[in-house]
Design a protein around this motif. Structure first.
Motif, short mmCIF file in Angstrom:
data_model
loop_
_atom_site.label_atom_id
_atom_site.label_comp_id
_atom_site.label_asym_id
_atom_site.label_seq_id
_atom_site.Cartn_x
_atom_site.Cartn_y
_atom_site.Cartn_z
N ILE A 30 0.90 -1.16 0.00
CA ILE A 30 0.00 0.00 0.00
C ILE A 30 0.93 1.20 0.00
O ILE A 30 1.82 1.31 0.82
N ASP A 31 0.75 2.10 -0.93
CA ASP A 31 1.59 3.30 -1.02
C ASP A 31 0.65 4.47 -1.28
O ASP A 31 0.19 4.66 -2.39
N GLN A 32 0.34 5.23 -0.21
CA GLN A 32 -0.61 6.33 -0.34
C GLN A 32 -0.05 7.61 0.27
O GLN A 32 0.71 7.57 1.22
N SER A 33 -0.48 8.71 -0.30
CA SER A 33 -0.17 10.02 0.24
C SER A 33 -1.44 10.60 0.85
O SER A 33 -2.51 10.54 0.24
N LEU A 34 -1.31 11.14 2.05
CA LEU A 34 -2.44 11.71 2.78
C LEU A 34 -2.20 13.21 2.95
O LEU A 34 -1.06 13.68 2.89
N PRO A 35 -3.24 13.97 3.22
CA PRO A 35 -3.05 15.40 3.45
C PRO A 35 -2.18 15.66 4.69
O PRO A 35 -2.00 14.76 5.51
N PRO A 36 -1.64 16.88 4.84
CA PRO A 36 -0.77 17.19 5.99
C PRO A 36 -1.43 16.93 7.35
O PRO A 36 -0.75 16.72 8.34
N TYR A 53 4.09 -6.97 9.10
CA TYR A 53 3.99 -5.85 8.16
C TYR A 53 4.99 -4.79 8.54
O TYR A 53 5.21 -4.51 9.73
N GLN A 54 5.61 -4.18 7.54
CA GLN A 54 6.49 -3.04 7.76
C GLN A 54 5.71 -1.79 7.34
O GLN A 54 5.19 -1.72 6.24
N ILE A 55 5.65 -0.82 8.24
CA ILE A 55 4.95 0.43 7.98
C ILE A 55 6.00 1.54 7.92
O ILE A 55 6.75 1.74 8.87
N GLN A 56 6.04 2.25 6.79
CA GLN A 56 6.95 3.37 6.61
C GLN A 56 6.12 4.65 6.51
O GLN A 56 5.15 4.70 5.76
N TYR A 119 -7.81 -4.59 9.05
CA TYR A 119 -7.22 -3.48 9.80
C TYR A 119 -7.17 -2.22 8.94
O TYR A 119 -7.12 -2.29 7.71
N PHE A 120 -7.17 -1.09 9.62
CA PHE A 120 -6.97 0.21 9.01
C PHE A 120 -5.75 0.84 9.68
O PHE A 120 -5.40 0.50 10.81
N PHE A 121 -5.11 1.78 9.00
CA PHE A 121 -4.00 2.55 9.57
C PHE A 121 -4.38 4.01 9.50
O PHE A 121 -4.68 4.53 8.43
N GLU A 122 -4.38 4.66 10.65
CA GLU A 122 -4.70 6.08 10.71
C GLU A 122 -3.43 6.86 11.04
O GLU A 122 -2.65 6.44 11.90
N LEU A 123 -3.23 7.97 10.36
CA LEU A 123 -2.10 8.86 10.65
C LEU A 123 -2.65 10.18 11.15
O LEU A 123 -3.59 10.73 10.57
N ARG A 136 3.25 10.51 3.64
CA ARG A 136 3.26 9.30 2.83
C ARG A 136 3.33 8.09 3.75
O ARG A 136 4.11 8.05 4.70
N ILE A 137 2.51 7.08 3.45
CA ILE A 137 2.53 5.82 4.18
C ILE A 137 2.69 4.68 3.19
O ILE A 137 2.03 4.64 2.15
N ILE A 138 3.61 3.78 3.53
CA ILE A 138 3.82 2.57 2.73
C ILE A 138 3.70 1.39 3.68
O ILE A 138 4.36 1.36 4.73
#
Length: 186
Positions: A30-36, A53-56, A119-123, A136-138
């Motif tokens: 998963i490679d997504q860009s999110l707003p600031p 899982y590796q989360i970057q 699962y979901f990942f929230e930033l 950016r989250i990968i």
């Protein structure tokens, strides 16, 4: 003892190679860009218990601008928080007696082990005005945990080298020389 030492060294090398294989990503990330300000990514479906899982996470910041802490939260299928992780991002430069310098921390990665489920990942961004750049989250699925193989490799390598040196007599001579040197001074 030399054969046992060499066998342990071979086992150590095999363990290190296995650890490398487990560190390889096994699916499309998963490679997504999110707003600031952050956002939610997912769902991802974990099909097997104890999947690694590796989360970057990364965000560019302006030089000498305000810092930002980006926190990641792992959410269950109902978007209830399970656990969180995060680090501060910053970018600084200046001058000192050695000349100009520049340092920054604009990314981090973490490995998590998840059970079967969705699962979901929230930033979340503590200071969304610190940067106008996106977060950016990968997320990459790994082959497994490399830690046990890496630890076994280190232990086997140390014991193998010691056994190999003992069979050559280099360790025994060194200890004998230390002992005789200590008795001369004592």
């Amino acid at each position: 003892m030399s054969q046992a030492g060499m066998a342990l060294i071979f086992f150590a090398i095999l363990s290190f190679v296995t650890a490398l294989v487990f560190n390889v990503s096994t699916d499309s990330p998963i490679d997504q860009s999110l707003p600031p300000t952050g956002g939610v990514v997912g769902p991802i479906t974990v099909e097997k218990d104890r999947t690694v899982y590796q989360i970057q996470v990364g965000q560019e910041l302006p030089q000498n601008g305000p810092g930002n802490q980006v926190t990641g939260i792992v959410l269950d299928k109902d978007k209830n928080p399970l656990f969180s992780f995060g680090e501060d991002f910053w970018s600084e430069s200046g001058y000192d007696s050695d000349g100009s310098w520049s340092e920054k921390k604009t990314s981090y990665d973490i490995k998590v082990t998840l059970e079967k489920g969705s699962y979901f990942f929230e930033l979340e961004s503590d200071n969304s005005t610190a940067s106008l750049s996106q977060i950016r989250i990968i997320v990459k699925k790994k082959g497994g945990s490399a830690v046990p193989f890496f630890i076994a490799g280190i232990i086997a390598l140390i014991i193998g080298v010691i056994l190999n040196e003992m069979s050559k007599g280099t360790i025994g001579k060194g200890l004998k020389n230390l002992d005789s040197g200590a008795s001369r001074w004592g």
